[in-house]
Design an enzyme around this catalytic site. Structure first.
Site, PDB file in Angstrom:
ATOM      1  N   GLU A 188      -3.182  29.501  52.688  1.00 48.74           N
ATOM      2  CA  GLU A 188      -2.917  29.801  54.415  1.00 48.74           C
ATOM      3  C   GLU A 188      -3.972  30.269  55.552  1.00 48.74           C
ATOM      4  O   GLU A 188      -4.614  30.541  54.437  1.00 48.74           O
ATOM      5  CB  GLU A 188      -1.567  30.721  54.025  1.00 48.74           C
ATOM      6  N   HIS A 191       4.563  31.790  57.751  1.00 44.04           N
ATOM      7  CA  HIS A 191       4.634  33.305  57.497  1.00 44.04           C
ATOM      8  C   HIS A 191       5.440  34.269  57.812  1.00 44.04           C
ATOM      9  O   HIS A 191       4.559  35.339  57.970  1.00 44.04           O
ATOM     10  CB  HIS A 191       3.462  33.597  56.115  1.00 44.04           C
TER      11      HIS A 191
HETATM   12  P1  NAI Z   1      12.668  42.644  45.404  1.00 41.92           P
HETATM   13  O1  NAI Z   1      11.293  42.902  44.386  1.00 41.92           O
HETATM   14  O2  NAI Z   1      13.631  43.153  45.498  1.00 41.92           O
HETATM   15  O3  NAI Z   1      13.351  41.685  44.318  1.00 41.92           O
HETATM   16  C1  NAI Z   1      12.885  40.407  43.438  1.00 41.92           C
HETATM   17  C2  NAI Z   1      13.277  39.938  42.231  1.00 41.92           C
HETATM   18  O4  NAI Z   1      13.882  38.935  41.575  1.00 41.92           O
HETATM   19  C3  NAI Z   1      14.184  40.713  41.129  1.00 41.92           C
HETATM   20  O5  NAI Z   1      15.442  41.032  41.069  1.00 41.92           O
HETATM   21  C4  NAI Z   1      13.173  40.308  40.673  1.00 41.92           C
HETATM   22  O6  NAI Z   1      14.117  41.104  38.977  1.00 41.92           O
HETATM   23  C5  NAI Z   1      13.922  38.418  40.146  1.00 41.92           C
HETATM   24  N1  NAI Z   1      12.892  37.721  39.227  1.00 41.92           N
HETATM   25  C6  NAI Z   1      11.354  38.669  39.481  1.00 41.92           C
HETATM   26  N2  NAI Z   1      11.569  37.554  38.048  1.00 41.92           N
HETATM   27  C7  NAI Z   1      11.931  36.840  38.201  1.00 41.92           C
HETATM   28  C8  NAI Z   1      12.125  35.055  37.433  1.00 41.92           C
HETATM   29  N3  NAI Z   1      11.075  34.686  36.988  1.00 41.92           N
HETATM   30  N4  NAI Z   1      13.517  34.737  37.713  1.00 41.92           N
HETATM   31  C9  NAI Z   1      13.821  35.315  38.550  1.00 41.92           C
HETATM   32  N5  NAI Z   1      14.121  36.300  38.556  1.00 41.92           N
HETATM   33  C10 NAI Z   1      13.403  36.987  39.135  1.00 41.92           C
HETATM   34  O7  NAI Z   1      11.599  41.820  45.878  1.00 41.92           O
HETATM   35  P2  NAI Z   1      12.106  41.487  47.043  1.00 41.92           P
HETATM   36  O8  NAI Z   1      12.263  41.855  48.561  1.00 41.92           O
HETATM   37  O9  NAI Z   1      13.592  40.776  47.509  1.00 41.92           O
HETATM   38  O10 NAI Z   1      11.157  39.868  47.740  1.00 41.92           O
HETATM   39  C11 NAI Z   1      10.858  38.649  46.933  1.00 41.92           C
HETATM   40  C12 NAI Z   1      10.189  38.034  47.571  1.00 41.92           C
HETATM   41  O11 NAI Z   1      10.256  37.857  49.306  1.00 41.92           O
HETATM   42  C13 NAI Z   1       8.608  38.491  47.501  1.00 41.92           C
HETATM   43  O12 NAI Z   1       8.305  37.029  46.611  1.00 41.92           O
HETATM   44  C14 NAI Z   1       7.758  38.928  48.154  1.00 41.92           C
HETATM   45  O13 NAI Z   1       7.599  38.962  48.975  1.00 41.92           O
HETATM   46  C15 NAI Z   1       8.791  37.483  49.974  1.00 41.92           C
HETATM   47  N6  NAI Z   1       9.050  38.342  50.874  1.00 41.92           N
HETATM   48  C16 NAI Z   1       8.487  36.988  52.039  1.00 41.92           C
HETATM   49  C17 NAI Z   1       9.087  38.002  53.303  1.00 41.92           C
HETATM   50  C18 NAI Z   1       7.772  36.846  54.299  1.00 41.92           C
HETATM   51  O14 NAI Z   1       7.864  37.046  55.386  1.00 41.92           O
HETATM   52  N7  NAI Z   1       7.814  35.317  54.024  1.00 41.92           N
HETATM   53  C19 NAI Z   1       8.463  39.076  53.751  1.00 41.92           C
HETATM   54  C20 NAI Z   1       8.949  39.859  52.790  1.00 41.92           C
HETATM   55  C21 NAI Z   1       9.182  39.428  51.425  1.00 41.92           C
END
Ligand code: NAI
Length: 413
Positions: A271, A294
């Site tokens: 990015e 983003h």
């Molecule tokens: P979280 O930690 O609450 O949820 C992530 C889930 O993915 C968990 O349930 C975990 O068990 C699961 N997981 C981990 N590895 C996996 C795999 N190999 N296969 C399937 N499931 C798997 O995280 P949250 O808060 O829901 O965030 C999710 C993503 O969104 C993160 O990567 C975060 O960095 C990103 N994000 C992006 C934003 C943006 O501006 N685009 C803003 C906030 C978060």
């Protein structure tokens, strides 16, 4: 025996807030009784930062302020750091830990913002709006229902059913979608969402696939040609998780072949460093792709929530010693301590410290009401509640400070 008070009254605790934090952060500190709040709209030049941090007990920053070991060394009074954002890369969290300073952030305050964007994108993609909009911008006009679908009754596949994934699922169900999810952990389904038997099964069933996994070794390139080939022909892909999760070249080829009908992508393997820098991607210029810089979590509401979340964590640590959800510190959740004084002792995690702590209390005949200990590889954090009258009798803080390996002590009256 000394009777001097060793805990700081709230009106002497100095809070330094940089980078134009949301008013909600200031309001949260004020509501908790803190009044010495110094607010700066921007980050500070290095020399000024060193001077200001030397006075501060608590500092709140966003992503621009670099808290290096050198800067932290000037924070002689500093007891906690709040990163009013998601990431904490701008802070040397290991150096902070070894200085006895917990670092807090707000990983989940923008969950709703991401979830809303994803739902909006699912609707846009199912209707073919990105292509239609691009055509209109070019002076074209093709009024037709071909390729346009309602989302009602369609299946949304959620990969990663965590904070964001579950919110997306709840919102999707509210507009009539069927929700399937895949996660590496066993997750409680919300609403009528159902776990898929496997990622492949999810891909085969879904009209829209949305990714909400963290960046880990296992998720790096987890979505490539093989996974795309498993999707229904013409289904849509949304990625607002991390840029490393999707093989962009494979997605680009699938968008051209029609295997993927449309995509919405908010995060990229590389990015631009800042606003104004050029954005380069194989997806650029494709009408069936929604590209966003983003901004999945970037809303004013999320900023307000971040202000409340991080300030509340800092207040809780300052008032009560709880380190729950600190990113670099042993986590301790503590009960209130109305009838007792509380001593916080932060030390290097070397053998024998706890026994020396207890020896001091034993020597003075002080009864311990409660004791909480957590350690990680580097640091031990022990919290000791003693009856209020006991603590007036001796200057325990000084005795605790004298224990070899001690990084910091505090007394909460
Ligand atoms: P979280 O930690 O609450 O949820 C992530 C889930 O993915 C968990 O349930 C975990 O068990 C699961 N997981 C981990 N590895 C996996 C795999 N190999 N296969 C399937 N499931 C798997 O995280 P949250 O808060 O829901 O965030 C999710 C993503 O969104 C993160 O990567 C975060 O960095 C990103 N994000 C992006 C934003 C943006 O501006 N685009 C803003 C906030 C978060």
């Amino acid at each position: 025996m000394s009777k001097k008070k060793t805990s700081y009254p709230k009106h002497d605790i100095r809070i330094l807030l940089l980078e134009g934090l949301s008013q909600t952060a200031i309001d949260t500190f004020k509501a908790a009784g803190y009044s010495q709040i110094e607010v700066h709209a921007k980050s500070l030049p290095e020399d000024e930062l060193k001077a200001r941090i030397a006075e501060a007990h608590i500092i709140g920053i966003r992503s621009r302020t670099q808290l290096t070991p050198e800067i932290l060394a000037h924070g002689r009074r500093l007891m906690a750091i709040g990163c009013f954002c998601i990431g904490t890369n701008q802070v040397d969290v290991d150096a902070a830990e070894l200085a006895g300073i917990p670092v807090f952030n707000a990983p989940y305050s923008n969950t709703r913002s991401v979830a809303e964007l994803v739902i909006a994108e699912a609707i846009m993609l199912m209707r073919g709006i990105p292509q239609k909009s691009a055509e209109c911008h070019r002076g074209g006009w093709s009024k037709s229902a071909a390729g346009s679908h309602e989302v009602r009754g369609k299946t949304l596949g959620i990969v990663g059913y965590g904070h964001i994934g579950t919110q997306v699922g709840v919102l999707a169900e509210a507009i009539g979608m069927n929700v399937v999810f895949h996660d590496i952990e066993t997750k409680l389904s919300l609403g009528n969402a159902r776990p898929a038997l496997s990622l492949d099964e999810l891909l085969e069933r879904s009209d829209v696939v949305t990714l909400h996994v963290p960046e880990t070794a296992a998720t790096r390139d987890m979505f490539g040609a093989a996974q795309i080939a498993r999707m229904k022909r013409g289904a849509h892909l949304i990625n607002a998780s991390r840029g490393t999760v999707v093989d962009i070249e494979a997605l680009s080829a699938a968008l051209e072949s029609g295997q993927v009908g449309g995509a919405a992508v908010d995060v990229f393997p590389i990015e631009p460093k800042g606003n104004g820098d050029a954005f380069v991607s194989a997806l650029a210029g494709k009408d069936n792709v929604i590209l966003t810089p983003h901004v999945g979590g970037s809303t004013l509401e999320a900023q307000d929530n971040i202000g409340i979340e991080v300030a509340a964590k800092l207040v809780r640590y300052s008032d009560n010693g709880s380190t729950l959800s600190a990113v670099n510190f042993p986590e301790v959740t503590l009960p209130e301590h109305a009838a007792s004084h509380r001593l916080l002792h932060i030390h290097r995690n070397v053998p024998g410290v706890l026994s020396q702590v207890n020896e001091i209390f034993g020597k003075h005949g002080i009864n311990i009401d409660g004791q909480f200990l957590r350690t990680d590889a580097k640091v031990g954090y022990v919290v000791i509640d003693v009856s209020a009258t006991d603590l007036q009798a001796v200057d325990l803080k000084e005795a605790l400070m004298a224990i070899p390996g001690t990084l910091r002590t505090r007394v909460l009256y």
